[in-house]
Design a protein around this motif. Structure first.
Motif, mmCIF file in Angstrom:
data_model
loop_
_atom_site.group_PDB
_atom_site.id
_atom_site.type_symbol
_atom_site.label_atom_id
_atom_site.label_comp_id
_atom_site.label_asym_id
_atom_site.label_seq_id
_atom_site.Cartn_x
_atom_site.Cartn_y
_atom_site.Cartn_z
ATOM 1 N N GLY A 222 0.855 -1.246 0.096
ATOM 2 C CA GLY A 222 -0.010 0.028 -0.044
ATOM 3 C C GLY A 222 0.916 1.298 -0.054
ATOM 4 O O GLY A 222 0.315 2.277 0.243
ATOM 5 N N LYS A 223 2.128 1.152 -0.198
ATOM 6 C CA LYS A 223 3.058 2.467 -0.087
ATOM 7 C C LYS A 223 3.922 2.393 -1.433
ATOM 8 O O LYS A 223 3.638 1.676 -2.227
ATOM 9 C CB LYS A 223 3.855 2.380 1.043
ATOM 10 N N GLY A 224 4.365 3.651 -1.438
ATOM 11 C CA GLY A 224 5.277 3.658 -2.785
ATOM 12 C C GLY A 224 6.707 3.162 -2.699
ATOM 13 O O GLY A 224 7.026 2.372 -1.980
ATOM 14 N N LEU A 225 7.305 3.237 -3.836
ATOM 15 C CA LEU A 225 8.790 2.691 -3.812
ATOM 16 C C LEU A 225 9.674 3.351 -3.152
ATOM 17 O O LEU A 225 9.666 4.689 -2.830
ATOM 18 C CB LEU A 225 9.205 2.564 -5.474
ATOM 19 N N VAL B 25 7.662 -5.989 -0.967
ATOM 20 C CA VAL B 25 8.158 -6.610 -2.119
ATOM 21 C C VAL B 25 9.513 -5.799 -2.307
ATOM 22 O O VAL B 25 9.719 -4.526 -2.499
ATOM 23 C CB VAL B 25 7.410 -6.500 -3.352
ATOM 24 N N TYR B 26 10.757 -6.773 -2.419
ATOM 25 C CA TYR B 26 12.085 -6.075 -2.669
ATOM 26 C C TYR B 26 12.314 -6.311 -4.313
ATOM 27 O O TYR B 26 12.065 -7.694 -4.838
ATOM 28 C CB TYR B 26 13.064 -6.912 -1.656
ATOM 29 N N TYR B 27 12.755 -5.359 -4.840
ATOM 30 C CA TYR B 27 13.089 -5.351 -6.109
ATOM 31 C C TYR B 27 14.687 -5.234 -6.328
ATOM 32 O O TYR B 27 15.214 -4.341 -5.583
ATOM 33 C CB TYR B 27 12.783 -4.328 -7.030
#
Length: 120
Positions: free
Chosen positions: A44-47, A94-96
């Motif tokens: 629910g949050k930004g990068l 989520v980790y990118y």
């Protein structure tokens, strides 16, 4: 075509260290003018940019995470890794991993991302 693939545990207990690896294919992590970054997105949050390791091995971190973050690399395997210590449930995200092009000042290739949940 550069491809990036994140790997690591999907569940980490509070106070432990989160460890992820990004395997790169189609390009070398030592190629000049590129960096290799970690970015995360909580639900629910930004990068949020976490940090980068450059082609020469130098690193730069988000000041808000610097005390808990370490990015390293294994050039023989064409991989780079993230360690985030003392995790809390707020580190669930989520980790990118991504390639940072210093020439265009932006990320031009991304992994698909991996969800890491911090929970006991």
């Amino acid at each position: 075509q550069v491809q990036l693939q994140e790997s690591g545990p999907g569940l980490v207990k509070p106070s432990q260290t989160l460890s992820l690896t990004c395997t790169v294919s189609g390009g070398s992590i030592t190629t000049t003018y590129y960096g290799w970054a970690w970015i995360r997105q909580p639900p629910g949050k930004g990068l949020e940019w976490m940090g980068v390791i450059a082609y020469d091995g130098s690193t730069n971190y988000n000041p808000s995470l610097k005390s808990r973050t370490s990015i390293s690399r294994d050039t023989s395997k064409n991989q780079f890794s993230l360690q985030l210590s003392s995790v809390t449930p707020e580190d669930t995200a989520v980790y990118y991993c991504a390639r940072d092009s210093f020439l265009i000042h932006g990320m031009d290739y991304w992994g698909k991302g991996t969800l890491v949940t911090v929970s006991s």
